[in-house]
Design a protein around this motif. Sequence first.
Motif, PDB file in Angstrom:
ATOM      1  N   VAL A 165       0.863  -1.174   0.000  1.00  0.00           N
ATOM      2  CA  VAL A 165       0.000   0.000   0.000  1.00  0.00           C
ATOM      3  C   VAL A 165       0.900   1.225   0.000  1.00  0.00           C
ATOM      4  O   VAL A 165       1.859   1.304   0.766  1.00  0.00           O
ATOM      5  CB  VAL A 165      -0.913  -0.002   1.235  1.00  0.00           C
ATOM      6  N   ALA A 166       0.617   2.182  -0.862  1.00  0.00           N
ATOM      7  CA  ALA A 166       1.504   3.339  -0.986  1.00  0.00           C
ATOM      8  C   ALA A 166       0.721   4.631  -1.115  1.00  0.00           C
ATOM      9  O   ALA A 166      -0.403   4.660  -1.628  1.00  0.00           O
ATOM     10  CB  ALA A 166       2.435   3.172  -2.186  1.00  0.00           C
ATOM     11  N   ILE A 167       1.329   5.700  -0.645  1.00  0.00           N
ATOM     12  CA  ILE A 167       0.810   7.057  -0.796  1.00  0.00           C
ATOM     13  C   ILE A 167       1.752   7.797  -1.727  1.00  0.00           C
ATOM     14  O   ILE A 167       2.976   7.730  -1.568  1.00  0.00           O
ATOM     15  CB  ILE A 167       0.747   7.783   0.567  1.00  0.00           C
ATOM     16  N   ASP A 168       1.198   8.486  -2.718  1.00  0.00           N
ATOM     17  CA  ASP A 168       2.051   9.309  -3.567  1.00  0.00           C
ATOM     18  C   ASP A 168       1.624  10.771  -3.457  1.00  0.00           C
ATOM     19  O   ASP A 168       0.436  11.088  -3.460  1.00  0.00           O
ATOM     20  CB  ASP A 168       2.027   8.828  -5.026  1.00  0.00           C
ATOM     21  N   VAL A 169       2.621  11.632  -3.313  1.00  0.00           N
ATOM     22  CA  VAL A 169       2.395  13.053  -3.056  1.00  0.00           C
ATOM     23  C   VAL A 169       3.352  13.882  -3.913  1.00  0.00           C
ATOM     24  O   VAL A 169       4.498  13.471  -4.129  1.00  0.00           O
ATOM     25  CB  VAL A 169       2.654  13.392  -1.569  1.00  0.00           C
ATOM     26  N   ILE A 170       2.883  15.021  -4.377  1.00  0.00           N
ATOM     27  CA  ILE A 170       3.759  15.993  -5.029  1.00  0.00           C
ATOM     28  C   ILE A 170       4.063  17.092  -4.024  1.00  0.00           C
ATOM     29  O   ILE A 170       3.154  17.742  -3.509  1.00  0.00           O
ATOM     30  CB  ILE A 170       3.110  16.617  -6.282  1.00  0.00           C
ATOM     31  N   ALA A 171       5.347  17.278  -3.714  1.00  0.00           N
ATOM     32  CA  ALA A 171       5.776  18.353  -2.807  1.00  0.00           C
ATOM     33  C   ALA A 171       6.340  19.492  -3.641  1.00  0.00           C
ATOM     34  O   ALA A 171       7.060  19.263  -4.614  1.00  0.00           O
ATOM     35  CB  ALA A 171       6.832  17.833  -1.842  1.00  0.00           C
ATOM     36  N   PHE A 172       6.003  20.724  -3.247  1.00  0.00           N
ATOM     37  CA  PHE A 172       6.433  21.896  -4.002  1.00  0.00           C
ATOM     38  C   PHE A 172       7.510  22.661  -3.237  1.00  0.00           C
ATOM     39  O   PHE A 172       7.530  22.652  -1.999  1.00  0.00           O
ATOM     40  CB  PHE A 172       5.240  22.805  -4.295  1.00  0.00           C
ATOM     41  N   PRO A 173       8.424  23.324  -3.955  1.00  0.00           N
ATOM     42  CA  PRO A 173       9.524  24.052  -3.322  1.00  0.00           C
ATOM     43  C   PRO A 173       9.041  25.013  -2.229  1.00  0.00           C
ATOM     44  O   PRO A 173       8.135  25.821  -2.460  1.00  0.00           O
ATOM     45  CB  PRO A 173      10.171  24.813  -4.490  1.00  0.00           C
ATOM     46  N   GLY A 174       9.638  24.888  -1.043  1.00  0.00           N
ATOM     47  CA  GLY A 174       9.343  25.806   0.047  1.00  0.00           C
ATOM     48  C   GLY A 174       7.954  25.705   0.624  1.00  0.00           C
ATOM     49  O   GLY A 174       7.521  26.586   1.367  1.00  0.00           O
ATOM     50  N   GLN A 175       7.231  24.624   0.331  1.00  0.00           N
ATOM     51  CA  GLN A 175       5.854  24.501   0.794  1.00  0.00           C
ATOM     52  C   GLN A 175       5.656  23.233   1.629  1.00  0.00           C
ATOM     53  O   GLN A 175       6.480  22.315   1.608  1.00  0.00           O
ATOM     54  CB  GLN A 175       4.886  24.483  -0.386  1.00  0.00           C
ATOM     55  N   THR A 176       4.546  23.211   2.346  1.00  0.00           N
ATOM     56  CA  THR A 176       4.161  22.054   3.152  1.00  0.00           C
ATOM     57  C   THR A 176       2.913  21.423   2.558  1.00  0.00           C
ATOM     58  O   THR A 176       1.956  22.133   2.230  1.00  0.00           O
ATOM     59  CB  THR A 176       3.891  22.457   4.610  1.00  0.00           C
ATOM     60  N   VAL A 177       2.925  20.107   2.402  1.00  0.00           N
ATOM     61  CA  VAL A 177       1.748  19.393   1.939  1.00  0.00           C
ATOM     62  C   VAL A 177       1.300  18.474   3.078  1.00  0.00           C
ATOM     63  O   VAL A 177       2.128  17.894   3.784  1.00  0.00           O
ATOM     64  CB  VAL A 177       2.038  18.585   0.649  1.00  0.00           C
ATOM     65  N   ARG A 178      -0.018  18.366   3.274  1.00  0.00           N
ATOM     66  CA  ARG A 178      -0.561  17.600   4.391  1.00  0.00           C
ATOM     67  C   ARG A 178      -1.371  16.415   3.889  1.00  0.00           C
ATOM     68  O   ARG A 178      -2.176  16.548   2.974  1.00  0.00           O
ATOM     69  CB  ARG A 178      -1.422  18.512   5.272  1.00  0.00           C
TER      70      ARG A 178
END
Length: 377
Positions: free
Chosen positions: A94-107
């Motif tokens: 089971v996996a979670i995929d996320v796009i993280a952006f420069p200088g930002q926080t993703v929840r």
Amino acid sequence: MKIGYKLCWAIVMLLTACQSSTEMRVECVLNDIEDDTLFVSYFPVSDLRQLQVKRDTLDLHTKKFVFEFPNSDEPVQVYFRKKSKEAGKELFPVAIDVIAFPGQTVRVTGTMDNYHVEGNDFHEEYEKIRLQCDPYREKMITFTKALLQMKSKGVSGIDSLRVESRIVYNKMRKLQENYIRQHLNEDVSVYLLSQLGRKKAAEIIPLLGDDAKNGAMEPVYRAMVNLLSERNVQNDTSDDFKEGVIVPDFTLKDIHGNEFTLSSLRGKYVILDFWGSWCEWCIKGIPDMKKLYEKYKDRLEIVGIDCKDSEDQWKEAVDKYELPWVHVRNVMEKDLVQQYKVSGFPTKMIVSPEGKLEKVFMGESSAFYNYVESLFK
């Protein structure tokens, strides 16, 4: 006092701004996580071949955790995979995929298999299409599990099940394509297009709007254009790499640190196995590969060509799965993936005793093993 308060607040905001510009963060609250281990892999979104993958491990003791990594000049693809506590379950992690952006926080909130991502406008829009695709992905996993069970038991009907799985896959891809065509000026469309394959990318890229080309996913757009241009050059020289031609020679370090040259195996059949420890189907094929090698090792040699692993991960996988054949480390400056025109994993190339390319097989299938058997009848 008011002036002092405002000054303090300004300093806090300044410090926060400075912090956010030097790191990228993924904050998670997952209800099905407690005393668990998560495997993390991440790479720039423009790395379409995933040659720059970095990996980490998180040992957790709480439902809440934060993964931080150095800032980047472009978005980063991040995968979180839960280590199974049951032997043999790693084939369908089971996996979670996320796009993280420069200088930002993703929840991320929810559970490993039912999660919600919040961050910026990209995340809000991508969530819509991701949730529509999830039922198709679940069906494909179900089909894959059934295929493996049928194969292990020698049950008939595998081909028809593969056809059904392909139908589901094509429906999901069509859903994504329709979204792209209806949102030609959106960052999400550029990201989705990078997953639809070269043919579809070549067809749709000219239709993209300027905002999509120059937005947050501009590195992905540029990488696709470069890759298509590269593939066009390869197609122009395709006669240099087809069945019957002498395969390019190479010299790379083997797993013991010694130099290995492909042409040193002339006189034997050679299987060039392009694989990686991260590749599920590569790992699933190992038992059959070991049986094949044991049966014909006096007349053939297998050369495992490591792709996209770190040196430690490569060596650990060879040791873990007890792979008895030759292993070489594929390095960027001599990237055999590009030189040998490998477009998927695993890819197995059969080289004749004279050094000629006999056959190429992509993926894990019985056709490869049947072909090798036919060579020694």
